[in-house]
Design an enzyme around this catalytic site. Structure first.
Site, PDB file in Angstrom:
ATOM      1  N   ARG A  50     -13.379 -18.002   2.919  1.00 16.18           N
ATOM      2  CA  ARG A  50     -12.542 -19.063   1.719  1.00 16.18           C
ATOM      3  C   ARG A  50     -11.932 -19.816   0.358  1.00 16.18           C
ATOM      4  NH1 ARG A  50     -17.852 -22.313   2.859  1.00 16.18           N
ATOM      5  NH2 ARG A  50     -18.605 -20.706   4.018  1.00 16.18           N
ATOM      6  N   HIS A  72     -18.249 -18.955 -17.780  1.00 16.71           N
ATOM      7  CA  HIS A  72     -18.363 -20.540 -18.575  1.00 16.71           C
ATOM      8  C   HIS A  72     -19.366 -21.333 -18.826  1.00 16.71           C
ATOM      9  CE1 HIS A  72     -14.594 -18.922 -16.657  1.00 16.71           C
ATOM     10  NE2 HIS A  72     -14.713 -18.937 -15.227  1.00 16.71           N
ATOM     11  N   PRO A  94     -22.067 -15.199  -8.092  1.00 20.33           N
ATOM     12  CA  PRO A  94     -22.094 -16.276  -7.638  1.00 20.33           C
ATOM     13  C   PRO A  94     -21.058 -16.570  -6.991  1.00 20.33           C
ATOM     14  CG  PRO A  94     -22.423 -17.309  -9.484  1.00 20.33           C
ATOM     15  CD  PRO A  94     -22.805 -15.667  -9.943  1.00 20.33           C
ATOM     16  N   ASN A  95     -20.906 -16.541  -5.268  1.00 17.15           N
ATOM     17  CA  ASN A  95     -20.344 -17.316  -4.351  1.00 17.15           C
ATOM     18  C   ASN A  95     -19.294 -15.945  -4.143  1.00 17.15           C
ATOM     19  OD1 ASN A  95     -21.016 -19.748  -4.100  1.00 17.15           O
ATOM     20  ND2 ASN A  95     -20.254 -20.700  -6.264  1.00 17.15           N
ATOM     21  N   TYR A 140      -8.159 -16.803  -4.317  1.00  9.32           N
ATOM     22  CA  TYR A 140      -9.216 -15.171  -4.604  1.00  9.32           C
ATOM     23  C   TYR A 140      -8.891 -14.080  -3.690  1.00  9.32           C
ATOM     24  CZ  TYR A 140     -12.412 -18.778  -6.954  1.00  9.32           C
ATOM     25  OH  TYR A 140     -12.340 -19.635  -7.812  1.00  9.32           O
ATOM     26  N   ASP A 161     -25.850 -12.784 -23.703  1.00  7.11           N
ATOM     27  CA  ASP A 161     -27.052 -11.841 -24.802  1.00  7.11           C
ATOM     28  C   ASP A 161     -27.806 -10.758 -23.641  1.00  7.11           C
ATOM     29  OD1 ASP A 161     -26.957 -14.041 -26.228  1.00  7.11           O
ATOM     30  OD2 ASP A 161     -29.072 -15.176 -25.824  1.00  7.11           O
ATOM     31  N   ARG A 198     -11.946 -23.101 -17.651  1.00  6.29           N
ATOM     32  CA  ARG A 198     -11.859 -21.865 -17.447  1.00  6.29           C
ATOM     33  C   ARG A 198     -11.794 -20.488 -18.186  1.00  6.29           C
ATOM     34  NH1 ARG A 198     -13.407 -21.835 -11.627  1.00  6.29           N
ATOM     35  NH2 ARG A 198     -13.194 -23.336  -9.997  1.00  6.29           N
ATOM     36  N   GLU A 235     -14.912  -7.283 -17.975  1.00  5.14           N
ATOM     37  CA  GLU A 235     -15.297  -8.244 -17.470  1.00  5.14           C
ATOM     38  C   GLU A 235     -14.502  -8.407 -16.609  1.00  5.14           C
ATOM     39  OE1 GLU A 235     -15.137 -11.333 -19.764  1.00  5.14           O
ATOM     40  OE2 GLU A 235     -14.810 -12.938 -18.930  1.00  5.14           O
ATOM     41  N   ASN A 257     -18.145  -8.904 -12.726  1.00  2.00           N
ATOM     42  CA  ASN A 257     -17.612 -11.036 -12.698  1.00  2.00           C
ATOM     43  C   ASN A 257     -19.050 -11.185 -12.758  1.00  2.00           C
ATOM     44  OD1 ASN A 257     -16.099 -12.493 -11.826  1.00  2.00           O
ATOM     45  ND2 ASN A 257     -14.997 -11.563 -10.267  1.00  2.00           N
ATOM     46  N   HIS A 288     -11.925 -10.938 -13.334  1.00  2.00           N
ATOM     47  CA  HIS A 288     -11.530 -11.987 -12.933  1.00  2.00           C
ATOM     48  C   HIS A 288     -10.633 -11.613 -11.512  1.00  2.00           C
ATOM     49  CE1 HIS A 288     -14.320 -14.091 -15.341  1.00  2.00           C
ATOM     50  NE2 HIS A 288     -13.937 -13.046 -16.210  1.00  2.00           N
ATOM     51  N   LEU A 289     -11.320 -12.422 -10.104  1.00  4.15           N
ATOM     52  CA  LEU A 289      -9.997 -11.590  -9.371  1.00  4.15           C
ATOM     53  C   LEU A 289      -8.734 -12.708  -9.466  1.00  4.15           C
ATOM     54  CD1 LEU A 289     -13.063 -12.805  -6.512  1.00  4.15           C
ATOM     55  CD2 LEU A 289     -10.864 -11.095  -7.039  1.00  4.15           C
ATOM     56  N   SER A 290      -8.952 -14.031  -9.789  1.00  3.04           N
ATOM     57  CA  SER A 290      -7.957 -15.051 -10.132  1.00  3.04           C
ATOM     58  C   SER A 290      -7.481 -14.688 -12.301  1.00  3.04           C
ATOM     59  CB  SER A 290      -8.582 -16.781 -10.424  1.00  3.04           C
ATOM     60  OG  SER A 290      -9.421 -17.017 -10.681  1.00  3.04           O
ATOM     61  N   ALA A 305     -18.821 -18.170 -11.953  1.00  4.23           N
ATOM     62  CA  ALA A 305     -18.906 -18.978 -12.947  1.00  4.23           C
ATOM     63  C   ALA A 305     -19.609 -18.599 -13.720  1.00  4.23           C
ATOM     64  CB  ALA A 305     -19.463 -20.079 -11.346  1.00  4.23           C
ATOM     65  N   ARG A 310      -5.451 -21.913 -15.350  1.00  6.14           N
ATOM     66  CA  ARG A 310      -6.471 -22.056 -14.640  1.00  6.14           C
ATOM     67  C   ARG A 310      -7.251 -23.782 -15.105  1.00  6.14           C
ATOM     68  NH1 ARG A 310     -10.333 -19.316 -10.448  1.00  6.14           N
ATOM     69  NH2 ARG A 310     -10.502 -21.115  -8.730  1.00  6.14           N
TER      70      ARG A 310
HETATM   71  O1  CA2 Z   1     -12.024 -15.209  -9.856  1.00  2.00           O
HETATM   72  C1  CA2 Z   1     -12.181 -15.018 -10.652  1.00  2.00           C
HETATM   73  O2  CA2 Z   1     -12.362 -13.960 -10.378  1.00  2.00           O
HETATM   74  C2  CA2 Z   1     -14.070 -16.001 -10.690  1.00  2.00           C
HETATM   75  O3  CA2 Z   1     -14.774 -15.555 -11.404  1.00  2.00           O
HETATM   76  C3  CA2 Z   1     -14.155 -16.223  -9.414  1.00  2.00           C
HETATM   77  C4  CA2 Z   1     -14.903 -17.947 -10.317  1.00  2.00           C
HETATM   78  C5  CA2 Z   1     -15.110 -18.979 -11.250  1.00  2.00           C
HETATM   79  O4  CA2 Z   1     -15.883 -19.845 -11.365  1.00  2.00           O
HETATM   80  C6  CA2 Z   1     -14.551 -18.082 -12.338  1.00  2.00           C
HETATM   81  O5  CA2 Z   1     -14.357 -19.061 -12.911  1.00  2.00           O
HETATM   82  C7  CA2 Z   1     -12.885 -17.017 -11.915  1.00  2.00           C
HETATM   83  C8  CA2 Z   1     -15.733 -18.195  -8.463  1.00  2.00           C
HETATM   84  C9  CA2 Z   1     -16.269 -17.135  -7.550  1.00  2.00           C
HETATM   85  C10 CA2 Z   1     -15.973 -17.749  -6.136  1.00  2.00           C
HETATM   86  O6  CA2 Z   1     -15.936 -16.981  -5.264  1.00  2.00           O
HETATM   87  C11 CA2 Z   1     -15.425 -17.742  -3.703  1.00  2.00           C
HETATM   88  C12 CA2 Z   1     -14.965 -17.053  -2.775  1.00  2.00           C
HETATM   89  C13 CA2 Z   1     -14.709 -17.812  -2.162  1.00  2.00           C
HETATM   90  C14 CA2 Z   1     -14.905 -18.991  -1.261  1.00  2.00           C
HETATM   91  C15 CA2 Z   1     -15.143 -19.763  -2.388  1.00  2.00           C
HETATM   92  C16 CA2 Z   1     -15.524 -19.230  -3.406  1.00  2.00           C
END
Ligand code: CA2
Length: 166
Positions: A18, A80, A10-11, A23, A87, A111, A98, A74, A100-102, A77, A107
């Site tokens: 943003r 977590h 998601p997102n 990210y 499962d 997370r 798996e 990836n 993750h960008l960050s 959210a 953090r």
């Molecule tokens: O670092 C990552 O790739 C995450 O999986 C990104 C998730 C975050 O909840 C994880 O803790 C780490 C969030 C993705 C949301 O991406 C956005 C991108 C642009 C603007 C807002 C959110």
């Protein structure tokens, strides 16, 4: 030909619009294009999808059981929170990386916990969009590595080991 399913949670469709400081500025379709380009070079077929819905991700993971040899995910959210995604990954039992960008370990505390980490081959976190490409190379290497065949159980064949006396 190897087939790998790449899932974005998601997102992640908002990438590049943003939260650039966390990210990065690369939009999702550019990341996907790089994944497809590398897959072509490796002669791997990739199916890249994004969803904001947990159940949809679960269904796609379940469907990967037939026709795919590995998964890159990836879960965003859901990393977590989602026992359901964990499962599903455990049920299909495909080698999974798996991404993750960050760096989720640097953090907020919440997370640091990944529900999926326990059922994956490995985790790449904090390397930005390059993480997906590293995951693809790693999974390709894993899937094409020559592994020695398991020998038939050798327990009976060997003589019992004795404890050494000092
Ligand atoms: O670092 C990552 O790739 C995450 O999986 C990104 C998730 C975050 O909840 C994880 O803790 C780490 C969030 C993705 C949301 O991406 C956005 C991108 C642009 C603007 C807002 C959110």
């Amino acid at each position: 030909m190897l087939r790998i399913l790449v899932l974005h949670g998601p997102n992640l469709n908002l990438l590049g619009t943003r939260e650039l400081g966390i990210y990065g500025s690369v939009p999702l379709d550019a990341i996907d294009a790089d994944i497809v380009k590398l897959a072509d070079e490796l002669s791997v077929e990739v199916d890249v999808r994004q969803s904001n819905h947990e159940g949809e991700l679960v269904t796609w993971i379940q469907e990967a059981r037939s026709g795919y040899q590995g998964v890159i995910i990836n879960p965003a959210a859901y990393t977590h929170t989602s026992v359901a995604i964990r499962d599903a990954l455990a049920a299909v039992n495909l080698p999974t990386i798996e991404v993750h960008l960050s760096n989720i370990h640097q953090r907020e505390d919440f997370r640091r916990q990944s529900y999926v980490a326990g059922v994956t081959l490995g985790q790449i976190s904090g390397l930005g969009s390059a993480g997906y490409l590293l995951a693809l190379r790693g999974l390709h290497g894993h899937l094409t590595a020559r592994r020695p065949k398991k020998e038939p159980s050798s327990k009976m064949a060997t003589s019992p080991r004795r404890a050494r006396r000092r």
